[in-house]
Scaffold this active site. Sequence first.
Site, PDB file in Angstrom:
ATOM      1  N   LYS A 196       0.732  -1.210  -0.003  1.00  0.00           N
ATOM      2  CA  LYS A 196      -0.013   0.128  -0.020  1.00  0.00           C
ATOM      3  C   LYS A 196       0.870   1.284   0.109  1.00  0.00           C
ATOM      4  CE  LYS A 196      -1.680   2.570   3.242  1.00  0.00           C
ATOM      5  NZ  LYS A 196      -1.907   3.878   2.447  1.00  0.00           N
TER       6      LYS A 196
ATOM      7  N   SER B 212       5.743   6.894  10.031  1.00  0.00           N
ATOM      8  CA  SER B 212       6.029   7.497  11.407  1.00  0.00           C
ATOM      9  C   SER B 212       5.806   6.709  12.674  1.00  0.00           C
ATOM     10  CB  SER B 212       4.800   8.421  11.708  1.00  0.00           C
ATOM     11  OG  SER B 212       3.487   7.942  11.975  1.00  0.00           O
ATOM     12  N   THR B 213       6.622   7.065  13.686  1.00  0.00           N
ATOM     13  CA  THR B 213       6.806   6.314  15.014  1.00  0.00           C
ATOM     14  C   THR B 213       5.354   6.231  15.676  1.00  0.00           C
ATOM     15  OG1 THR B 213       9.078   7.231  15.336  1.00  0.00           O
ATOM     16  CG2 THR B 213       7.884   6.509  17.291  1.00  0.00           C
TER      17      THR B 213
ATOM     18  N   GLU C 145      10.527   0.918  10.192  1.00  0.00           N
ATOM     19  CA  GLU C 145      11.750   1.833   9.837  1.00  0.00           C
ATOM     20  C   GLU C 145      10.869   3.351  10.171  1.00  0.00           C
ATOM     21  OE1 GLU C 145      13.204   4.632   8.591  1.00  0.00           O
ATOM     22  OE2 GLU C 145      13.227   3.977   6.555  1.00  0.00           O
TER      23      GLU C 145
ATOM     24  N   CYS D 184      13.621  10.300   6.887  1.00  0.00           N
ATOM     25  CA  CYS D 184      13.672   9.792   8.159  1.00  0.00           C
ATOM     26  C   CYS D 184      15.119   9.824   8.716  1.00  0.00           C
ATOM     27  CB  CYS D 184      13.015   8.465   8.138  1.00  0.00           C
ATOM     28  SG  CYS D 184      13.693   7.445   6.953  1.00  0.00           S
TER      29      CYS D 184
ATOM     30  N   GLU E 230      10.845  15.347  15.491  1.00  0.00           N
ATOM     31  CA  GLU E 230      10.997  15.355  14.168  1.00  0.00           C
ATOM     32  C   GLU E 230      10.461  16.196  13.455  1.00  0.00           C
ATOM     33  OE1 GLU E 230      10.009  11.839  12.031  1.00  0.00           O
ATOM     34  OE2 GLU E 230      11.827  11.806  11.022  1.00  0.00           O
TER      35      GLU E 230
END
Lengths: 502, 320
Positions: free
Chosen positions: A194, A247-248, A268, A302, A399
């Site tokens: 996706k 994203s985290t 990741e 990232c 971030e």
Amino acid sequence: MSRYPIELGAPAWDYAPAPESRAVARLDVGMQGRLHIGGEWVDAADGATFATHSPATEEHLADVALAGAVDVDRAVAAARAALPAWSALPGAERAKHLFRLARMLQERAREFAVLETLDNGKPIRETRDFDVPTAAAHLFHHAGWADKLDWAGLGASPRPVGVVGAIIPWNFPLLMLAWKVAPALASGSTIVLKPAETTPLTALRFAELCQQADLPPGVVNVITGAGATGAALVRHPGIDKVAFTGSTAVGKDIQRALAGTGRRLTLELGGKAANIVFADAAIDQAIEGIVDGIFFNQGHVCCAGSRLLVEEPVHDLVVERLKRRLATLRLGDPLDKNTDVGAINSAAQLGRITALADAGEAEGAERWSPDCALPERGHWFPPTIFTGVSQSSRIAQEEIFGPVLSVLTFRTPEEAVTKANNTPYGLSAGIWTEKGSRILWLADRLRAGVVWANTFNRFDPSSPFGGMKDSGFGREGGRQGLLAYLEAASNDATGAGGGIDG
Amino acid sequence: MSALVLPGAAVDPRELDGGEASLTGFLRSLPGVDRVGLEARTARLATRSLKHDTKRALIDVAISTMDLTTLEGADTPSRVRSLCARALRPDPADASVPHVAAVCVYPDLVATAVDALAGSGVLVAAVATAFPSGRASLAVKLADTGDAIDAGADEIDMVIDRGAFLSGHYGRVLEEIRAVKEVCGDVHLKVILETGELSTYDNVRRASWLALIAGADVIKTSTGKVSPAATHPVALVMLEAVRDFHLITGEPRGVKVAGGIRTTKDALRHLVLVNETLGADWLTPQRYRIGASGLLTDLLMQRQKLTTGVYGSADRITLD
């Protein structure tokens, strides 16, 4: 100078516009605005669609299908159905398929580069010289692995992990696709991928490539959609392994959802990399590395070197040089071959960058941007440097995922290590010094998955990439990356999987 | 004087007394050059797209900053006169083509060139100081320089003593350049580093600073007799030295790239390096030169292509 009869003034000239032709992207004819499931192009079961726009002009590019739970079911079933035959193919035959995909991608490199630039907003220089060639390199690299899996480190005849559910981000749409598809196919696994909501086009074009390359139906399935589509995919019981880049916050959510299911996962996630510059660094090249570290892909990276740690004696020199260099960056039409900085991918992302930059200013850091006109339409943010940033500031901790650099200082190597590691993230770090022993000393102590020395943002398919701490786990690329898609032959006979790999 | 300070270089480098210790200390304190990063930077700048008006403007910059050169043992007054005619009017069929900056010859042919170019605005440059090897006593080098100036040279292209430089005798190199500069007076002095013999980019940076401190008006890559010569990375290191020297002292100095530049594409990439490092202000004959002999033909062919839309034949460009 009295002997100088020549008194020509500086000639007035600038780089003339050199736009790449958008016609090669075949937006009008070749765009399949549907899902690619089991080798066929199908509409979403409920007929839903959504639009994707050019971040640089806000122009409507295409409508694509919005996959729902039913479509996820169909895609996973197609991948499951294709698995036995695909994994039973001799590795050398799977290699041929991968080689063919890699070569076809190279042959159509310009088309993919233009399409990626239109959909993502990044400069054509980067898609042409980085995204597409590196994606092809990953396919070539893993083609080489397909018949050599016995040497992956799991003993003889390792088994494929099975059906992979992959969710990829919008910052490197085609490259992240290659990072997931290449090892999955080499291992004998099949995949449901996706792409991100704002950048679905190159994944759909890649599905078209798979079809033209006679890849068996169902081996690569592409379903487009938004967050709900991804959430349905990662929770689907028919998936054996989830590979997620993003994203985290979403990564943690996925990890919670998969806990106890026995399904494997690699994540990741975000980063807040320290780029550490010592006084004895090759300053001119360090400046280039700092620029590449944070302004490459508008900072939508990232592993971006978003925290610059400079040894105090050279702080003023580095900041002054950096400002001079930033003044030469060319921001504008991403399709222009001379553009260095393109558009921010979406209005939402621009909002996040703007809010964090404003927070940095409110917290007392000094903000600076070169004098550069931003286009009136589209999403744009100028390259920005913050000096006088403290470790506790939000722009040093969170971030930003944009072209914003926070400059901090250090006095000793120990302090550099402490500051670099003082972050929830641990994806990458950079070291700039002419002293080799110091590089090794630091690399041992930095808690980051990737440490670059005297360079930044360099990627190679043979080099494993991935993070520590809140930046995720698992590696992509190289032998270590391949392991995430394999099981030892003796692991278990039931196919229940091997849990989370690290 | 800018507040900008290089690591270890708090003093004004022009005030270094030439003593080996302080000079060596200064040159060794300069930031190193990372080969990989440097070459990556020039490779990226080589992808700048130069089309239409930009290309036309830069071709004219390349012509008007050119030192049209002949440095052969077989040179004769007749050949030099012929070269001068071409320098004045590079394309006899097109008066809009600018003349070149200078003609560069051996000292004994300076008088011929001065005579041919009198009152034209095209300068006469002479190589001197036992060009190209520089292997002669200082007295001979100074006499060589004096001869060329007496014959009417506007500019002197001297070579540094690479042997002294490579054995670490920086002071000797400095004193030699200063002595030649003294003979030159207000005659423009270009100092040839012969980068192909210096081997490392760190050496190129040190030699650049050494020549700038000694008073070089222009630092020049090569004699054209040694390969490699004017590579893009070497040119970038020298441009950075001129940029930094200007930032510290406020004095603008020049760069000359010479040796092996034969195509328009190569020459224009050099101009891009200047534009992105020092700015367009430096793209004038006072501050920038391209030393070449064969390049002019390709520049004129490219220029004709821009005008007519078709590539002509080299047979239609006068050789000299």
